[in-house]
Motif scaffolding. Structure first.
Motif, PDB file in Angstrom:
ATOM      1  N   ALA A 133       0.835  -1.211   0.000  1.00 16.00           N
ATOM      2  CA  ALA A 133       0.000   0.000   0.000  1.00 16.00           C
ATOM      3  C   ALA A 133       0.868   1.259   0.000  1.00 16.00           C
ATOM      4  CB  ALA A 133      -0.941   0.000   1.196  1.00 16.00           C
ATOM      5  N   TYR A 134       1.959   1.243   0.750  1.00 19.84           N
ATOM      6  CA  TYR A 134       2.874   2.385   0.768  1.00 19.84           C
ATOM      7  C   TYR A 134       3.537   2.577  -0.589  1.00 19.84           C
ATOM      8  CZ  TYR A 134       2.619   2.049   5.906  1.00 19.84           C
ATOM      9  OH  TYR A 134       2.210   2.002   7.207  1.00 19.84           O
ATOM     10  N   PHE A 135       3.976   1.470  -1.218  1.00 17.66           N
ATOM     11  CA  PHE A 135       4.589   1.561  -2.540  1.00 17.66           C
ATOM     12  C   PHE A 135       3.615   2.192  -3.534  1.00 17.66           C
ATOM     13  CE2 PHE A 135       7.300  -2.537  -1.797  1.00 17.66           C
ATOM     14  CZ  PHE A 135       8.228  -1.824  -1.065  1.00 17.66           C
ATOM     15  N   ARG A 136       2.393   1.691  -3.546  1.00 17.08           N
ATOM     16  CA  ARG A 136       1.394   2.198  -4.498  1.00 17.08           C
ATOM     17  C   ARG A 136       1.105   3.683  -4.284  1.00 17.08           C
ATOM     18  NH1 ARG A 136      -0.488  -1.421  -7.758  1.00 17.08           N
ATOM     19  NH2 ARG A 136      -0.527  -3.601  -7.142  1.00 17.08           N
ATOM     20  N   GLU A 137       0.983   4.071  -3.030  1.00 19.28           N
ATOM     21  CA  GLU A 137       0.680   5.465  -2.712  1.00 19.28           C
ATOM     22  C   GLU A 137       1.807   6.405  -3.154  1.00 19.28           C
ATOM     23  OE1 GLU A 137       0.251   8.188   1.243  1.00 19.28           O
ATOM     24  OE2 GLU A 137      -0.695   6.215   1.301  1.00 19.28           O
ATOM     25  N   ALA A 138       3.031   5.986  -2.994  1.00 18.88           N
ATOM     26  CA  ALA A 138       4.182   6.854  -3.284  1.00 18.88           C
ATOM     27  C   ALA A 138       4.570   6.888  -4.753  1.00 18.88           C
ATOM     28  CB  ALA A 138       5.389   6.401  -2.460  1.00 18.88           C
ATOM     29  N   ALA A 139       4.288   5.824  -5.491  1.00 24.24           N
ATOM     30  CA  ALA A 139       4.852   5.648  -6.832  1.00 24.24           C
ATOM     31  C   ALA A 139       4.307   6.633  -7.858  1.00 24.24           C
ATOM     32  CB  ALA A 139       4.604   4.225  -7.314  1.00 24.24           C
ATOM     33  N   ASP A 140       5.232   7.257  -8.585  1.00 24.60           N
ATOM     34  CA  ASP A 140       4.878   8.037  -9.768  1.00 24.60           C
ATOM     35  C   ASP A 140       4.811   7.136 -10.989  1.00 24.60           C
ATOM     36  OD1 ASP A 140       4.835  10.875  -8.829  1.00 24.60           O
ATOM     37  OD2 ASP A 140       6.851  10.334  -8.176  1.00 24.60           O
ATOM     38  N   VAL A 141       5.568   6.046 -10.950  1.00 21.62           N
ATOM     39  CA  VAL A 141       5.554   5.062 -12.026  1.00 21.62           C
ATOM     40  C   VAL A 141       5.856   3.693 -11.410  1.00 21.62           C
ATOM     41  CG1 VAL A 141       7.991   5.403 -12.653  1.00 21.62           C
ATOM     42  CG2 VAL A 141       6.411   4.509 -14.360  1.00 21.62           C
ATOM     43  N   ILE A 142       5.204   2.668 -11.952  1.00 22.97           N
ATOM     44  CA  ILE A 142       5.432   1.286 -11.522  1.00 22.97           C
ATOM     45  C   ILE A 142       6.025   0.537 -12.699  1.00 22.97           C
ATOM     46  CG2 ILE A 142       4.384  -0.855 -10.676  1.00 22.97           C
ATOM     47  CD1 ILE A 142       2.081   0.932  -9.545  1.00 22.97           C
ATOM     48  N   CYS A 143       7.162  -0.123 -12.475  1.00 27.06           N
ATOM     49  CA  CYS A 143       7.828  -0.892 -13.523  1.00 27.06           C
ATOM     50  C   CYS A 143       7.910  -2.347 -13.099  1.00 27.06           C
ATOM     51  CB  CYS A 143       9.227  -0.347 -13.770  1.00 27.06           C
ATOM     52  SG  CYS A 143       9.242   1.334 -14.425  1.00 27.06           S
ATOM     53  N   ASP A 144       7.340  -3.223 -13.893  1.00 28.90           N
ATOM     54  CA  ASP A 144       7.364  -4.659 -13.614  1.00 28.90           C
ATOM     55  C   ASP A 144       8.665  -5.232 -14.146  1.00 28.90           C
ATOM     56  OD1 ASP A 144       7.098  -7.418 -13.469  1.00 28.90           O
ATOM     57  OD2 ASP A 144       5.029  -7.424 -14.182  1.00 28.90           O
ATOM     58  N   VAL A 145       9.610  -5.461 -13.235  1.00 26.79           N
ATOM     59  CA  VAL A 145      10.918  -5.960 -13.643  1.00 26.79           C
ATOM     60  C   VAL A 145      10.905  -7.450 -13.936  1.00 26.79           C
ATOM     61  CG1 VAL A 145      12.154  -4.090 -12.538  1.00 26.79           C
ATOM     62  CG2 VAL A 145      11.712  -6.182 -11.254  1.00 26.79           C
ATOM     63  N   GLY A 146       9.761  -8.077 -13.767  1.00 29.45           N
ATOM     64  CA  GLY A 146       9.621  -9.459 -14.202  1.00 29.45           C
ATOM     65  C   GLY A 146       9.533  -9.548 -15.716  1.00 29.45           C
ATOM     66  N   VAL A 147       9.157  -8.432 -16.358  1.00 30.64           N
ATOM     67  CA  VAL A 147       9.035  -8.409 -17.818  1.00 30.64           C
ATOM     68  C   VAL A 147       9.889  -7.318 -18.475  1.00 30.64           C
ATOM     69  CG1 VAL A 147       6.741  -9.437 -17.813  1.00 30.64           C
ATOM     70  CG2 VAL A 147       6.947  -6.959 -17.764  1.00 30.64           C
ATOM     71  N   LEU A 148      10.388  -6.365 -17.695  1.00 28.65           N
ATOM     72  CA  LEU A 148      11.193  -5.282 -18.248  1.00 28.65           C
ATOM     73  C   LEU A 148      12.661  -5.463 -17.889  1.00 28.65           C
ATOM     74  CD1 LEU A 148       9.026  -2.147 -17.307  1.00 28.65           C
ATOM     75  CD2 LEU A 148       9.125  -3.321 -19.518  1.00 28.65           C
ATOM     76  N   THR A 149      13.532  -5.191 -18.838  1.00 31.69           N
ATOM     77  CA  THR A 149      14.962  -5.186 -18.562  1.00 31.69           C
ATOM     78  C   THR A 149      15.303  -3.894 -17.816  1.00 31.69           C
ATOM     79  OG1 THR A 149      15.554  -3.979 -20.583  1.00 31.69           O
ATOM     80  CG2 THR A 149      15.404  -6.417 -20.741  1.00 31.69           C
ATOM     81  N   PRO A 150      16.478  -3.815 -17.201  1.00 32.12           N
ATOM     82  CA  PRO A 150      16.871  -2.557 -16.559  1.00 32.12           C
ATOM     83  C   PRO A 150      16.865  -1.375 -17.535  1.00 32.12           C
ATOM     84  CG  PRO A 150      18.277  -4.318 -15.776  1.00 32.12           C
ATOM     85  CD  PRO A 150      17.440  -4.897 -16.897  1.00 32.12           C
ATOM     86  N   GLU A 151      17.268  -1.605 -18.775  1.00 31.10           N
ATOM     87  CA  GLU A 151      17.247  -0.539 -19.771  1.00 31.10           C
ATOM     88  C   GLU A 151      15.820  -0.095 -20.088  1.00 31.10           C
ATOM     89  OE1 GLU A 151      20.971  -2.706 -19.824  1.00 31.10           O
ATOM     90  OE2 GLU A 151      18.940  -3.450 -20.107  1.00 31.10           O
ATOM     91  N   GLN A 152      14.892  -1.033 -20.138  1.00 29.54           N
ATOM     92  CA  GLN A 152      13.497  -0.680 -20.361  1.00 29.54           C
ATOM     93  C   GLN A 152      12.901   0.062 -19.174  1.00 29.54           C
ATOM     94  OE1 GLN A 152      12.335  -4.721 -21.305  1.00 29.54           O
ATOM     95  NE2 GLN A 152      11.978  -4.177 -23.461  1.00 29.54           N
ATOM     96  N   VAL A 153      13.326  -0.284 -17.973  1.00 30.19           N
ATOM     97  CA  VAL A 153      12.901   0.463 -16.783  1.00 30.19           C
ATOM     98  C   VAL A 153      13.397   1.902 -16.898  1.00 30.19           C
ATOM     99  CG1 VAL A 153      13.192   0.722 -14.279  1.00 30.19           C
ATOM    100  CG2 VAL A 153      12.746  -1.540 -15.254  1.00 30.19           C
ATOM    101  N   ARG A 154      14.682   2.055 -17.225  1.00 32.50           N
ATOM    102  CA  ARG A 154      15.245   3.403 -17.401  1.00 32.50           C
ATOM    103  C   ARG A 154      14.431   4.200 -18.409  1.00 32.50           C
ATOM    104  NH1 ARG A 154      20.208   2.921 -20.695  1.00 32.50           N
ATOM    105  NH2 ARG A 154      18.540   2.520 -22.181  1.00 32.50           N
ATOM    106  N   ASP A 155      14.151   3.598 -19.566  1.00 37.09           N
ATOM    107  CA  ASP A 155      13.427   4.307 -20.619  1.00 37.09           C
ATOM    108  C   ASP A 155      11.999   4.653 -20.184  1.00 37.09           C
ATOM    109  OD1 ASP A 155      15.728   4.122 -22.127  1.00 37.09           O
ATOM    110  OD2 ASP A 155      14.969   2.538 -23.441  1.00 37.09           O
ATOM    111  N   ALA A 156      11.351   3.759 -19.453  1.00 42.51           N
ATOM    112  CA  ALA A 156       9.992   4.030 -18.957  1.00 42.51           C
ATOM    113  C   ALA A 156      10.000   5.195 -17.976  1.00 42.51           C
ATOM    114  CB  ALA A 156       9.414   2.777 -18.305  1.00 42.51           C
ATOM    115  N   VAL A 157      11.000   5.240 -17.130  1.00 45.53           N
ATOM    116  CA  VAL A 157      11.102   6.337 -16.159  1.00 45.53           C
ATOM    117  C   VAL A 157      11.360   7.652 -16.879  1.00 45.53           C
ATOM    118  CG1 VAL A 157      12.519   7.260 -14.269  1.00 45.53           C
ATOM    119  CG2 VAL A 157      11.783   4.859 -14.233  1.00 45.53           C
ATOM    120  N   LEU A 158      12.268   7.656 -17.824  1.00 43.51           N
ATOM    121  CA  LEU A 158      12.549   8.885 -18.568  1.00 43.51           C
ATOM    122  C   LEU A 158      11.300   9.373 -19.310  1.00 43.51           C
ATOM    123  CD1 LEU A 158      16.115   8.141 -19.997  1.00 43.51           C
ATOM    124  CD2 LEU A 158      15.508   9.501 -17.979  1.00 43.51           C
ATOM    125  N   ARG A 159      10.564   8.458 -19.932  1.00 46.45           N
ATOM    126  CA  ARG A 159       9.317   8.838 -20.619  1.00 46.45           C
ATOM    127  C   ARG A 159       8.335   9.462 -19.635  1.00 46.45           C
ATOM    128  NH1 ARG A 159       9.933   4.058 -23.209  1.00 46.45           N
ATOM    129  NH2 ARG A 159       8.463   3.014 -21.828  1.00 46.45           N
TER     130      ARG A 159
END
Length: 169
Positions: A133-159
């Motif tokens: 619940a704390y994670f959800r409340e604080a998050a500006d973006v949620i990245c599922d690292v079970g399906v995203l590579t670290p580079e894809q996480v970076r790109d999602a955050v930058l977007r």
């Protein structure tokens, strides 16, 4: 969204906060800090020995201190220990940051930690129940690292921050 705002990576152990956080810091030209490095530098040991020596409550105070000190200085990317989300002062301070929740299902996280000496008793289901619940409340973006590579996480955050993705060589 400005790249002059601190970025805080939150999530359970095994989610890749440090790996993705380093890539984001590099892309934004910001310094990077993580709980393990902070603890080693300031207290002379990583988390497991500190917890054994001083107890988990002390460890969690030090982890919260890491985030609060990081947010008080110049903007940086901070990979935070999940325990900090149980600290009301940290949750309030996170309002000034761009918060990335790096998540994966419990099986993915458990598998990533299966051989870890850091927390042999790690149970992501129990940790998630206490902190999701704390994670959800604080998050500006949620990245599922079970399906995203670290580079894809970076790109999602930058977007999400309204910045261009990093060009690949």
């Amino acid at each position: 969204m400005s790249k002059n705002k601190p970025v805080v990576m939150i999530g359970l152990m095994g989610a890749g906060k440090t790996t993705s956080g380093r890539l984001i810091a590099e892309a934004l030209g910001l310094p990077f800090t993580d709980s393990d490095g902070y603890l080693q530098d300031k207290y002379g040991a990583p988390s497991a020995p500190i917890a054994a020596r001083e107890g988990r409550e002390a460890l969690h105070r030090y982890e919260a201190e890491h985030v609060l000190e990081g947010l008080a200085g110049e903007p940086k990317v901070i990979a935070a220990a999940a325990s900090v989300m149980e600290n009301a002062e940290v949750r309030a301070a996170l309002r000034q940051a761009f918060v990335v929740w790096v998540d994966a299902d419990d099986e993915v996280l458990a598998e990533r930690m299966r051989t870890s000496k850091h927390r042999p008793d790690y149970d992501p289901k129990e940790m998630r129940a206490r902190r999701e619940a704390y994670f959800r409340e604080a998050a500006d973006v949620i990245c599922d690292v079970g399906v995203l590579t670290p580079e894809q996480v970076r790109d999602a955050v930058l977007r999400k921050m309204g910045l261009p993705r990093v060009d690949r060589d």
